[in-house]
Design a protein around this motif. Sequence first.
Motif, PDB file in Angstrom:
ATOM      1  N   GLU A  79       0.824  -1.217   0.000  1.00  0.00           N
ATOM      2  CA  GLU A  79       0.000   0.000   0.000  1.00  0.00           C
ATOM      3  C   GLU A  79       0.854   1.260   0.000  1.00  0.00           C
ATOM      4  OE1 GLU A  79      -2.402  -0.417   3.459  1.00  0.00           O
ATOM      5  OE2 GLU A  79      -3.586  -2.085   2.644  1.00  0.00           O
ATOM      6  N   LEU A  80       2.021   1.192   0.641  1.00  0.00           N
ATOM      7  CA  LEU A  80       2.891   2.361   0.759  1.00  0.00           C
ATOM      8  C   LEU A  80       3.952   2.422  -0.344  1.00  0.00           C
ATOM      9  CD1 LEU A  80       3.299   2.485   4.639  1.00  0.00           C
ATOM     10  CD2 LEU A  80       1.805   3.858   3.187  1.00  0.00           C
ATOM     11  N   GLY A  81       3.823   1.570  -1.348  1.00  0.00           N
ATOM     12  CA  GLY A  81       4.697   1.656  -2.517  1.00  0.00           C
ATOM     13  C   GLY A  81       5.948   0.821  -2.475  1.00  0.00           C
ATOM     14  N   ALA A  82       6.162   0.046  -1.402  1.00  0.00           N
ATOM     15  CA  ALA A  82       7.334  -0.831  -1.315  1.00  0.00           C
ATOM     16  C   ALA A  82       7.001  -2.138  -2.025  1.00  0.00           C
ATOM     17  CB  ALA A  82       7.719  -1.075   0.138  1.00  0.00           C
ATOM     18  N   ASN A  83       7.022  -2.113  -3.349  1.00  0.00           N
ATOM     19  CA  ASN A  83       6.550  -3.264  -4.132  1.00  0.00           C
ATOM     20  C   ASN A  83       7.681  -4.124  -4.683  1.00  0.00           C
ATOM     21  OD1 ASN A  83       7.281  -1.190  -6.000  1.00  0.00           O
ATOM     22  ND2 ASN A  83       6.066  -2.193  -7.590  1.00  0.00           N
ATOM     23  N   PHE A  84       8.924  -3.827  -4.315  1.00  0.00           N
ATOM     24  CA  PHE A  84      10.028  -4.733  -4.620  1.00  0.00           C
ATOM     25  C   PHE A  84      10.291  -5.558  -3.381  1.00  0.00           C
ATOM     26  CE2 PHE A  84      14.565  -5.804  -4.411  1.00  0.00           C
ATOM     27  CZ  PHE A  84      14.642  -6.622  -5.526  1.00  0.00           C
ATOM     28  N   TRP A  85      10.005  -6.864  -3.476  1.00  0.00           N
ATOM     29  CA  TRP A  85      10.146  -7.751  -2.317  1.00  0.00           C
ATOM     30  C   TRP A  85      11.299  -8.707  -2.548  1.00  0.00           C
ATOM     31  CZ3 TRP A  85       4.395  -9.365  -0.945  1.00  0.00           C
ATOM     32  CH2 TRP A  85       3.690  -8.207  -0.600  1.00  0.00           C
ATOM     33  N   ASN A  86      12.118  -8.841  -1.513  1.00  0.00           N
ATOM     34  CA  ASN A  86      13.342  -9.632  -1.613  1.00  0.00           C
ATOM     35  C   ASN A  86      13.308 -10.761  -0.594  1.00  0.00           C
ATOM     36  OD1 ASN A  86      16.297 -10.059  -0.503  1.00  0.00           O
ATOM     37  ND2 ASN A  86      16.529  -9.309  -2.580  1.00  0.00           N
ATOM     38  N   GLY A  87      13.323 -11.998  -1.072  1.00  0.00           N
ATOM     39  CA  GLY A  87      13.285 -13.152  -0.182  1.00  0.00           C
ATOM     40  C   GLY A  87      14.385 -14.146  -0.521  1.00  0.00           C
ATOM     41  N   GLY A  88      14.375 -15.274   0.181  1.00  0.00           N
ATOM     42  CA  GLY A  88      15.399 -16.281  -0.065  1.00  0.00           C
ATOM     43  C   GLY A  88      14.893 -17.672   0.226  1.00  0.00           C
ATOM     44  N   GLU A  89      15.370 -18.618  -0.573  1.00  0.00           N
ATOM     45  CA  GLU A  89      15.014 -20.020  -0.357  1.00  0.00           C
ATOM     46  C   GLU A  89      15.527 -20.503   0.992  1.00  0.00           C
ATOM     47  OE1 GLU A  89      15.527 -24.334  -2.650  1.00  0.00           O
ATOM     48  OE2 GLU A  89      16.886 -22.672  -3.111  1.00  0.00           O
ATOM     49  N   PHE A  90      16.580 -19.870   1.490  1.00  0.00           N
ATOM     50  CA  PHE A  90      17.197 -20.291   2.756  1.00  0.00           C
ATOM     51  C   PHE A  90      16.838 -19.358   3.907  1.00  0.00           C
ATOM     52  CE2 PHE A  90      19.953 -17.765   0.119  1.00  0.00           C
ATOM     53  CZ  PHE A  90      20.366 -16.744   0.954  1.00  0.00           C
ATOM     54  N   TYR A  91      15.918 -18.434   3.693  1.00  0.00           N
ATOM     55  CA  TYR A  91      15.444 -17.593   4.790  1.00  0.00           C
ATOM     56  C   TYR A  91      14.379 -18.362   5.555  1.00  0.00           C
ATOM     57  CZ  TYR A  91      17.697 -13.455   2.744  1.00  0.00           C
ATOM     58  OH  TYR A  91      18.612 -12.552   2.256  1.00  0.00           O
ATOM     59  N   GLY A  92      14.812 -19.129   6.520  1.00  0.00           N
ATOM     60  CA  GLY A  92      13.920 -19.965   7.292  1.00  0.00           C
ATOM     61  C   GLY A  92      14.352 -21.409   7.210  1.00  0.00           C
ATOM     62  N   THR A  93      13.396 -22.304   7.304  1.00  0.00           N
ATOM     63  CA  THR A  93      13.663 -23.743   7.238  1.00  0.00           C
ATOM     64  C   THR A  93      13.186 -24.282   5.895  1.00  0.00           C
ATOM     65  OG1 THR A  93      11.489 -24.365   8.100  1.00  0.00           O
ATOM     66  CG2 THR A  93      13.201 -23.854   9.716  1.00  0.00           C
ATOM     67  N   PRO A  94      13.558 -25.526   5.544  1.00  0.00           N
ATOM     68  CA  PRO A  94      13.072 -26.094   4.281  1.00  0.00           C
ATOM     69  C   PRO A  94      11.548 -26.120   4.170  1.00  0.00           C
ATOM     70  CG  PRO A  94      14.895 -27.396   5.118  1.00  0.00           C
ATOM     71  CD  PRO A  94      14.550 -26.410   6.198  1.00  0.00           C
ATOM     72  N   ASP A  95      10.861 -26.119   5.316  1.00  0.00           N
ATOM     73  CA  ASP A  95       9.401 -26.174   5.300  1.00  0.00           C
ATOM     74  C   ASP A  95       8.736 -24.832   5.597  1.00  0.00           C
ATOM     75  OD1 ASP A  95       9.373 -28.968   4.812  1.00  0.00           O
ATOM     76  OD2 ASP A  95       9.782 -29.328   6.941  1.00  0.00           O
ATOM     77  N   ASN A  96       9.542 -23.803   5.874  1.00  0.00           N
ATOM     78  CA  ASN A  96       8.960 -22.495   6.188  1.00  0.00           C
ATOM     79  C   ASN A  96       9.962 -21.396   5.855  1.00  0.00           C
ATOM     80  OD1 ASN A  96       7.268 -20.452   7.176  1.00  0.00           O
ATOM     81  ND2 ASN A  96       8.118 -20.633   9.242  1.00  0.00           N
ATOM     82  N   HIS A  97      10.078 -21.121   4.572  1.00  0.00           N
ATOM     83  CA  HIS A  97      10.951 -20.025   4.164  1.00  0.00           C
ATOM     84  C   HIS A  97      10.143 -19.007   3.366  1.00  0.00           C
ATOM     85  CE1 HIS A  97      11.194 -21.840   0.139  1.00  0.00           C
ATOM     86  NE2 HIS A  97      11.658 -22.958   0.666  1.00  0.00           N
ATOM     87  N   SER A  98      10.839 -18.062   2.762  1.00  0.00           N
ATOM     88  CA  SER A  98      10.159 -16.955   2.084  1.00  0.00           C
ATOM     89  C   SER A  98       9.110 -17.421   1.085  1.00  0.00           C
ATOM     90  CB  SER A  98      11.187 -16.081   1.345  1.00  0.00           C
ATOM     91  OG  SER A  98      12.067 -15.451   2.237  1.00  0.00           O
ATOM     92  N   CYS A  99       9.430 -18.432   0.316  1.00  0.00           N
ATOM     93  CA  CYS A  99       8.506 -18.867  -0.739  1.00  0.00           C
ATOM     94  C   CYS A  99       7.220 -19.453  -0.153  1.00  0.00           C
ATOM     95  CB  CYS A  99       9.180 -19.873  -1.668  1.00  0.00           C
ATOM     96  SG  CYS A  99      10.528 -19.157  -2.631  1.00  0.00           S
TER      97      CYS A  99
END
Length: 321
Positions: free
Chosen positions: A40-60
């Motif tokens: 809503e505030l215009g921050a529409n570039f989102w940056n995540g990672g396959e390894f941000y979290g666990t194999p069962d709960n990461h960015s994706c």
Amino acid sequence: MPTLIGKEVGPTGYGLMRMTWNPTPPSREVCFETLDTALELGANFWNGGEFYGTPDNHSCHLLKEYFTKNPQNADKVVLSIKGGLARGEFRPDGSEKNIRASVDECLRVLDGTKSIDIFECARQDPGTTVEQTVTVLAQLVKEGKIGGIGLSEVDAETIRRAHKVHPIAAVEVELSLWSLDILENDIAKTCAELNIPVIAYSPLGRGAFTGEIAKFTDIPEGDFRRLVPKFQGENYEHNLKLIQEIVALAKRRGSAPAQIALAWVRSLNNKPGLPTIIPIPGGTTKDKVIQNTQGIQTLSDEEFAEIDSILKGHVVQGSRY
């Protein structure tokens, strides 16, 4: 507004790391409210990672749930995902087999709810050349699996070599008031010459410039920052002097110190010889996103000069990792 792979993005993006790589991750309800607010505030570039979290709960996984609930927002977001690490290990594996497996796994988890606009290998594998890495990613672009190619934590020469193989959509590197490396080692200069935007991660110095970490024990147990030399012992006692100067400036300006730190990063876009720079602060709550995207956007020449003087007088101690 800056553009990435032909799409307009706001002057501030949003880093997803803290949501899934947090010792006490927020609830999905809080996460979704935070993501809604960012968009809503215009921050529409989102940056995540396959390894941000666990194999069962990461960015994706988080994004799949979010876009399943909010399919109308998928096309509004420019999504960058980091991957390319060896399965189950925290080391780069630049083989074609592994890069393809990483991209395919991210796409499997996203399950068609959102495309990967930019994919980047988190680190360059010393066992393969960047030319080999980018050739594989270029083929994935051709196959329609990813929209563009990003680079992460690479030097200026590597950026030039990669860009000769395929246009690079973005280079992600650390940049903040206490991490000035790219301004001094030709990375920013090279990106400007090649017209490659810089994605500035940790623009708040891993939370240092929120003004909320007065001492080492303010960092929660299990938090990655407890391992970072800049936050430890005499280093942090020394670095606090810089932080306190920024906090004082923010108080005079009637702003939060985080807003001053982000405004400094955004103000670099107005300086000659530098590329487009998009900071991606994290934050696990709606209030943090509002603070990071609202208020002062850029600094006056006088304020920028004052901070330049502060930085010269308080050289940061301790390495980034």
